[in-house]
Design an enzyme around this catalytic site. Structure first.
Site, short mmCIF file in Angstrom:
data_model
loop_
_atom_site.label_atom_id
_atom_site.label_comp_id
_atom_site.label_asym_id
_atom_site.label_seq_id
_atom_site.Cartn_x
_atom_site.Cartn_y
_atom_site.Cartn_z
N HIS A 170 25.94 -55.64 44.43
CA HIS A 170 24.51 -55.96 44.45
C HIS A 170 23.82 -55.34 45.67
O HIS A 170 22.79 -55.84 46.13
CB HIS A 170 24.28 -57.48 44.45
CG HIS A 170 24.91 -58.20 43.30
ND1 HIS A 170 24.25 -58.42 42.11
CD2 HIS A 170 26.15 -58.73 43.16
CE1 HIS A 170 25.05 -59.08 41.28
NE2 HIS A 170 26.21 -59.27 41.89
N SER B 212 13.82 -30.00 55.53
CA SER B 212 12.39 -30.30 55.57
C SER B 212 11.62 -29.13 56.16
O SER B 212 12.10 -28.43 57.06
CB SER B 212 12.13 -31.55 56.41
OG SER B 212 10.75 -31.77 56.60
N LYS C 74 16.26 -32.01 60.02
CA LYS C 74 16.55 -32.89 58.88
C LYS C 74 17.47 -32.17 57.89
O LYS C 74 17.24 -31.01 57.55
CB LYS C 74 15.26 -33.32 58.19
CG LYS C 74 15.41 -34.49 57.24
CD LYS C 74 14.03 -34.96 56.78
CE LYS C 74 14.11 -36.30 56.07
NZ LYS C 74 14.86 -36.23 54.82
N GLU D 140 21.51 -34.52 44.79
CA GLU D 140 20.24 -34.55 44.08
C GLU D 140 20.25 -33.61 42.89
O GLU D 140 19.76 -33.95 41.80
CB GLU D 140 19.10 -34.20 45.04
CG GLU D 140 18.86 -35.27 46.10
CD GLU D 140 17.99 -34.81 47.23
OE1 GLU D 140 17.73 -35.64 48.13
OE2 GLU D 140 17.57 -33.63 47.25
#
Length: 459
Positions: free
Chosen positions: A187, A317, A323, A330
């Site tokens: 959860h 980025s 970054k 993805e």
């Protein structure tokens, strides 16, 4: 001249002079200017294998002259070897039987065969696209045969190697991570510990099971409706054609194809592709879960979970310096979503067999081959650019393990569920360790706590 005049049963058609296709292909180009999707080379090459096997079968049965059969086979070999692939420009979105693509093969093969025999394109002599290249055949049996054959080729050449390599890499990670004890999560909340190796063993099993589900479909794909011609009865095909054509295909492709047990079913319905779509969707679901988990565990690097260190492949980025993003995860998850959607389209198309013919064949094979190719490429990219270089941040993992309240679960057999819950609540609210809370509540000495709460012993 830029064009030549070819004819079909509807009259004259202007065809580019350099093209090997003929009148019916040209009509399809003009009548179906829909989108940019064309059949992949693998499908065209599989279809050429079928045309070659048919020519050899017809020759052996005495219904096709040897010199014509030989020229047809040479033309087919050129297509199979990757030449002439620019001669198949037809869109997927055409007639639902794939007739125009069948005729595209027939015309290109006939024109190239005639050229090999010393005659110009468009002559239809001595090799005729219908009378010779398409002899003993129909679009209705050859197109689904090409669907089956190209799918077998795609599975063997694309998805199976990619999955087998993924299984090997995951197996290596299971072994490498077997001693790394970490916090479990259910959860998205803290749970009892397990090893990172155990966690990855779950991923390994998912991929293996999905691979087995795909393999189970292969047997049925080996059945071909060749020789069924228009509706399955075999009209205009000589006796023995089916067996000989399949035998030649086995020789040419090394795939264990065989005559269909029921040709009517394989022309009017494509249930095996519904099964395959489900198996591909299952694989996509498994891969989505694996990539998403790795992305979550790699989140951070300082303000996320940060348990895994993902390879840094490129800047993440255009505005935030330094970054780095989980781009391979993805990409894989986007592919998985696409494949799940394609699976729904294929399943619905498979339900649309009306009477003696399913007329959604181009959609079914396009989406099937696209799914296999996308998954194969995405899996291999994810494996080599993310999974192989993946490593645990053991310091962060140990830090979480020291903080988690769910180690209290190990106390339940000693002090009971309700008292263990009190320990966890006190530790959380007062920002104390479980050991401190248990001792202050008078349930355990510190020595007893250390005896019962051992994360490594809990896995």
């Amino acid at each position: 001249m830029d064009h030549r005049i070819e004819t079909d049963t509807m009259g004259e058609v202007r065809v580019p002079a350099s093209a090997y296709w003929g009148a019916q292909t040209q009509r399809s180009l003009e009548n179906f200017p829909i989108g940019e999707d064309v059949f992949p080379p693998l499908f065209i090459q599989a279809y050429a294998h079928i045309k070659k096997a048919a020519a050899r079968a017809n020759e052996s049965l005495g219904v096709l002259e040897s010199r014509l059969a030989e020229a047809i086979c040479v033309a087919c070999d050129e297509i199979i070897e990757g030449r002439l692939l620019d001669q198949f420009p037809l869109k997927v979105w055409q007639t639902g039987s794939g007739t125009q693509t069948n005729m595209n093969l027939n015309e290109v093969i006939a024109n190239r065969a005639n050229e090999l025999l010393g005659n110009p394109k468009g002559s239809k002599s001595p090799v005729h696209p219908n009378d010779h290249v398409n002899r003993s055949q129909s679009s209705n049996d050859t197109f689904p045969a090409a669907m089956h054959l190209s799918t077998l080729m795609a599975l063997n050449e694309q998805i199976y190697p990619a999955l087998d390599a993924l299984i090997t890499t995951l197996s290596q990670k299971v072994e490498a991570f077997k001693e790394v004890v970490k916090v479990g999560r259910t959860h998205l909340q803290d749970a009892v510990p397990l090893t990172l190796g155990q966690e990855f063993s779950g991923y390994l099993h998912q991929v293996r099971s999905a691979r087995e589900a795909l393999s189970a479909v292969t047997e049925e794909l080996c059945e071909l409706p060749l020789g069924g011609t228009a509706v399955g009865t075999g009209i205009n095909a000589p006796e023995g054609f089916t067996e000989k054509a399949c035998a030649y295909l086995r020789e040419q492709t090394h795939l264990l194809v065989r005559p269909a047990r029921n040709r009517y079913a394989l022309i009017a319905a494509h249930d095996v592709f519904a099964s395959l779509a489900g198996s591909l969707s299952r694989l996509a679901a498994a891969l989505y879960k694996i990539a998403s988990d790795i992305r979550l565990m790699g989140s951070g690097p300082r303000c996320g979970l940060g348990e895994l260190i993902l390879p840094a492949n490129e800047p993440g980025s255009s505005i935030m310096p330094g970054k780095v993003n989980p781009t391979q995860a993805e990409a894989l998850t986007m592919v998985c979503i696409q494949v799940m959607g394609l699976s729904q389209a294929v399943t619905f198309a498979c339900s649309q067999g009306h009477l003696e013919l399913n007329t959604y064949k181009p959609l079914i094979i396009h989406d099937t081959l696209l799914s296999i190719r996308l998954l194969s490429d995405a899996v291999e990219s994810f494996r080599t650019r993310c999974l192989e270089g993946l490593r645990p941040d053991t310091r962060r993992i140990e830090e979480y393990l020291e903080k988690t309240l769910m180690l209290v679960t190990a106390l339940t057999p000693k002090i009971g569920y309700e008292r263990a819950a009190q320990v966890a609540k006190k530790a959380y609210e007062e920002r104390k360790t479980l050991k401190q809370a248990a001792h202050e509540l008078g349930y355990l000495t510190e020595e007893e706590f250390d005896q019962f709460v051992d994360p490594k012993g809990m896995v």
